[in-house]
Write an enzyme that holds these catalytic residues in place. Structure first.
Site, mmCIF file in Angstrom:
data_model
loop_
_atom_site.group_PDB
_atom_site.id
_atom_site.type_symbol
_atom_site.label_atom_id
_atom_site.label_comp_id
_atom_site.label_asym_id
_atom_site.label_seq_id
_atom_site.Cartn_x
_atom_site.Cartn_y
_atom_site.Cartn_z
ATOM 1 N N LYS A 21 22.353 36.414 34.293
ATOM 2 C CA LYS A 21 23.091 37.506 33.661
ATOM 3 C C LYS A 21 22.621 37.621 32.216
ATOM 4 O O LYS A 21 22.361 36.593 31.572
ATOM 5 C CB LYS A 21 24.601 37.210 33.648
ATOM 6 C CG LYS A 21 25.230 37.242 35.026
ATOM 7 C CD LYS A 21 26.741 37.094 34.892
ATOM 8 C CE LYS A 21 27.322 36.502 36.152
ATOM 9 N NZ LYS A 21 28.513 35.709 35.942
ATOM 10 N N ARG A 78 23.730 30.182 27.518
ATOM 11 C CA ARG A 78 24.906 29.441 27.962
ATOM 12 C C ARG A 78 24.422 28.182 28.674
ATOM 13 O O ARG A 78 23.597 28.251 29.583
ATOM 14 C CB ARG A 78 25.719 30.278 28.934
ATOM 15 C CG ARG A 78 26.878 29.496 29.495
ATOM 16 C CD ARG A 78 27.564 30.241 30.599
ATOM 17 N NE ARG A 78 28.723 29.488 31.046
ATOM 18 C CZ ARG A 78 29.081 29.380 32.317
ATOM 19 N NH1 ARG A 78 28.394 29.978 33.267
ATOM 20 N NH2 ARG A 78 30.139 28.681 32.637
ATOM 21 N N HIS A 167 34.564 26.068 30.355
ATOM 22 C CA HIS A 167 35.066 27.379 29.908
ATOM 23 C C HIS A 167 35.368 27.361 28.407
ATOM 24 O O HIS A 167 36.159 28.175 27.925
ATOM 25 C CB HIS A 167 36.381 27.786 30.619
ATOM 26 C CG HIS A 167 36.240 28.133 32.059
ATOM 27 N ND1 HIS A 167 37.251 27.884 32.979
ATOM 28 C CD2 HIS A 167 35.240 28.720 32.756
ATOM 29 C CE1 HIS A 167 36.869 28.303 34.164
ATOM 30 N NE2 HIS A 167 35.652 28.809 34.074
ATOM 31 N N ASN A 198 37.443 33.101 38.898
ATOM 32 C CA ASN A 198 37.199 32.440 40.170
ATOM 33 C C ASN A 198 37.309 30.928 39.927
ATOM 34 O O ASN A 198 37.998 30.220 40.648
ATOM 35 C CB ASN A 198 35.825 32.853 40.692
ATOM 36 C CG ASN A 198 35.746 32.641 42.184
ATOM 37 O OD1 ASN A 198 36.759 32.482 42.876
ATOM 38 N ND2 ASN A 198 34.536 32.620 42.701
ATOM 39 N N GLY A 199 36.674 30.455 38.850
ATOM 40 C CA GLY A 199 37.009 29.143 38.320
ATOM 41 C C GLY A 199 38.211 29.325 37.408
ATOM 42 O O GLY A 199 38.396 30.408 36.864
ATOM 43 N N ASP A 269 39.856 36.029 46.743
ATOM 44 C CA ASP A 269 40.068 37.134 45.807
ATOM 45 C C ASP A 269 41.561 37.445 45.732
ATOM 46 O O ASP A 269 42.195 37.760 46.749
ATOM 47 C CB ASP A 269 39.283 38.361 46.269
ATOM 48 C CG ASP A 269 39.247 39.438 45.193
ATOM 49 O OD1 ASP A 269 40.311 39.713 44.591
ATOM 50 O OD2 ASP A 269 38.169 39.996 44.958
ATOM 51 N N GLY A 317 39.375 37.249 35.151
ATOM 52 C CA GLY A 317 39.648 38.224 36.214
ATOM 53 C C GLY A 317 41.084 38.274 36.706
ATOM 54 O O GLY A 317 41.702 39.345 36.745
ATOM 55 N N VAL A 318 41.646 37.124 37.070
ATOM 56 C CA VAL A 318 43.021 37.091 37.565
ATOM 57 C C VAL A 318 44.006 37.241 36.401
ATOM 58 O O VAL A 318 44.951 38.046 36.473
ATOM 59 C CB VAL A 318 43.298 35.778 38.331
ATOM 60 C CG1 VAL A 318 44.758 35.681 38.746
ATOM 61 C CG2 VAL A 318 42.375 35.664 39.548
ATOM 62 N N GLY A 319 43.787 36.497 35.339
ATOM 63 C CA GLY A 319 44.715 36.520 34.203
ATOM 64 C C GLY A 319 44.831 37.890 33.561
ATOM 65 O O GLY A 319 45.905 38.304 33.127
ATOM 66 N N GLU A 371 32.891 36.037 26.744
ATOM 67 C CA GLU A 371 32.069 34.851 26.516
ATOM 68 C C GLU A 371 30.705 35.221 25.921
ATOM 69 O O GLU A 371 30.165 34.486 25.103
ATOM 70 C CB GLU A 371 31.899 34.082 27.837
ATOM 71 C CG GLU A 371 33.218 33.428 28.253
ATOM 72 C CD GLU A 371 33.224 32.908 29.687
ATOM 73 O OE1 GLU A 371 33.492 33.710 30.599
ATOM 74 O OE2 GLU A 371 32.964 31.716 29.887
HETATM 75 P P1 ADP Z 1 34.256 34.316 37.297
HETATM 76 O O1 ADP Z 1 34.929 32.981 37.271
HETATM 77 O O2 ADP Z 1 33.352 34.498 38.457
HETATM 78 O O3 ADP Z 1 33.689 34.752 35.963
HETATM 79 P P2 ADP Z 1 36.185 36.452 36.894
HETATM 80 O O4 ADP Z 1 36.799 36.030 35.615
HETATM 81 O O5 ADP Z 1 35.356 37.680 36.914
HETATM 82 O O6 ADP Z 1 35.438 35.275 37.626
HETATM 83 O O7 ADP Z 1 37.370 36.631 37.952
HETATM 84 C C1 ADP Z 1 37.100 36.984 39.275
HETATM 85 C C2 ADP Z 1 38.399 37.032 40.055
HETATM 86 O O8 ADP Z 1 39.316 37.921 39.414
HETATM 87 C C3 ADP Z 1 38.257 37.599 41.456
HETATM 88 O O9 ADP Z 1 37.928 36.577 42.378
HETATM 89 C C4 ADP Z 1 39.629 38.152 41.727
HETATM 90 O O10 ADP Z 1 40.397 37.158 42.372
HETATM 91 C C5 ADP Z 1 40.230 38.400 40.371
HETATM 92 N N1 ADP Z 1 40.515 39.813 40.112
HETATM 93 C C6 ADP Z 1 39.691 40.763 39.656
HETATM 94 N N2 ADP Z 1 40.319 41.935 39.564
HETATM 95 C C7 ADP Z 1 41.590 41.733 39.984
HETATM 96 C C8 ADP Z 1 42.750 42.551 40.134
HETATM 97 N N3 ADP Z 1 42.728 43.844 39.837
HETATM 98 N N4 ADP Z 1 43.881 41.970 40.584
HETATM 99 C C9 ADP Z 1 43.895 40.668 40.895
HETATM 100 N N5 ADP Z 1 42.857 39.846 40.774
HETATM 101 C C10 ADP Z 1 41.708 40.367 40.330
#
Ligand code: ADP
Length: 385
Positions: A21, A78, A167, A198-199, A269, A317-319, A371
């Protein structure tokens, strides 16, 4: 160290095992000039990291942003594991590359790809300053009582078995951005950062300094993640080996790749898990409940570690996206001074925002992580100094 830097652009490279990336940022104004990803390295047209980085260089050149541009001040890489050797962003030399290679046993999945990315980028632009920014660095300030596992000291020291945390770039960025959101100096603010991607990892940050984090020797410890188990009794490993006849490599794959949310319900996900919960799917509900229970335990633990919590920040992503996770994680905690406002929590947005009520003693916030910007800033700071 290099007062002769002319340009203000930094290329950030994140070389993983099967992808590279990149982002090109201009540190004069923090703007993003280009970003992209080269995937499926080793399959098909992109034979190896060398081919991948050449493709990155070509994509940039096609946009008039080539690696030969005098505007390019540095490359920031990184690097996942810095061990105890690297606790700061570090200007890359041959000796530094060798030292990062020595850390491969601690991060066999990540450091080799990081090293390859560094070598190829240095071959492309040997004259350009290149900087390694370590995922572990921000956690190097953890006090010994947080960094030590309670195992025989000589054995632990011989094999480097201690808690490093990961992280870190995100935890550093988000803890500072949270203080900025509150309009306070980072040195005055105690924050629990919940990086839920994801992590996933949590950290306790006192006045901008990390005092504990949930990942340990490797990114396997701590929270329930997309495919990682997080905390478990280490004796489960002996049991799986002795009773289940599994090899160490099989158990490694089980705990890192087939556990967590995926292992509990078949999906990693959170969007899909939310959808299935809407259909009253019991496995999805269980996965969510185990995930939330673990998260709440860490919030409680870090409240005790910090003594006084000013802010809790959700990121990644989740947060950043799951109001349901934030609501469930913070539910029923007014005794902790934590109250989330349902309406604020439901608002979607790309910028940092408060989701707690006016009455909440602890500020609860959604703080998007960045990041790449953090790596670029640390890189530029070092080469422009
Ligand atoms: P990585 O650890 O790969 O950098 P990210 O921070 O991009 O991961 O987070 C990816 C995760 O975020 C996905 O697996 C998914 O579970 C979650 N995610 C992304 N968009 C949403 C959403 N709109 N609602 C809930 N969860 C989401």
């Amino acid at each position: 160290m290099n007062g002769s830097v002319n340009g203000s652009r930094v290329l950030v490279l994140n070389s993983g095992s099967s992808s590279v990336k990149y982002q090109l940022l201009d540190m004069a104004d923090g703007s993003r000039l280009a970003s992209g990803i080269v995937e499926r390295i080793g399959e098909g047209p992109v034979a190896d990291h060398s081919a991948a980085l050449k493709q990155v260089a070509e994509e940039l050149a096609a946009r008039g942003l080539g690696l030969d541009s005098p505007e390019l001040a540095a490359v920031g890489h990184r690097v996942v594991h810095g061990g105890t050797r690297f606790t700061e962003p570090t200007l890359i030399t041959d000796e530094v590359v060798e030292e990062i290679e020595k850390l491969v046993p601690l991060a066999p999945l990540h450091n080799p790809a990081n090293v390859t990315g560094i070598k190829v980028a240095r071959a492309l632009r040997p004259d350009l300053p290149q900087v390694a920014v370590f995922d572990t660095a921000f956690h190097a300030t953890m006090p010994e009582e947080a960094a030590r596992y309670a195992i025989e000291r000589e054995t632990a020291d011989r094999y480097g078995v201690r808690r490093y945390g990961f992280h870190g770039t995100s935890h550093a960025y988000v803890s500072r951005a949270t203080a900025a959101l509150l309009g306070r100096d980072v040195s005055e603010v105690n924050t629990i950062v919940l990086h839920l991607g994801n992590g996933a990892s949590a950290s306790a940050v006192r006045g901008g300094v990390c005092v504990d984090t949930s990942m340990g020797l490797t990114p396997l410890e701590g929270l329930v993640m997309g495919t990682r188990s997080g905390d478990l009794d280490p004796a489960a490993i002996f049991h799986l080996a002795r009773v289940g006849g599994m090899s160490i490599d099989e158990i490694d794959t089980l705990l890192n790749k087939r556990s967590g949310l995926l292992g509990l319900c078949g999906d990693n996900d959170m969007r899909e898990i939310g959808r299935r919960m809407g259909e009253s799917d019991p496995a999805a509900q269980l996965a969510f409940d185990v995930y939330i229970h673990r998260l709440r335990k860490y919030v409680g633990a870090y409240t005790a570690v910090l003594g006084r919590v000013d802010a809790i920040a959700f990121t990644a992503g989740v947060g950043e996206n799951s109001a349901a996770v934030r609501e469930a994680a913070m539910r029923g905690l007014p005794a902790f001074g934590i109250e989330v406002d349902a309406v604020r929590n439901a608002v979607r947005g790309a910028s940092a925002r408060l989701i707690s009520t006016e009455a909440s003693r602890v500020a609860v916030a959604v703080v998007p992580t960045d990041e790449e910007l953090e790596i670029a800033s640390q890189t530029f700071e070092l080469v422009a100094a």
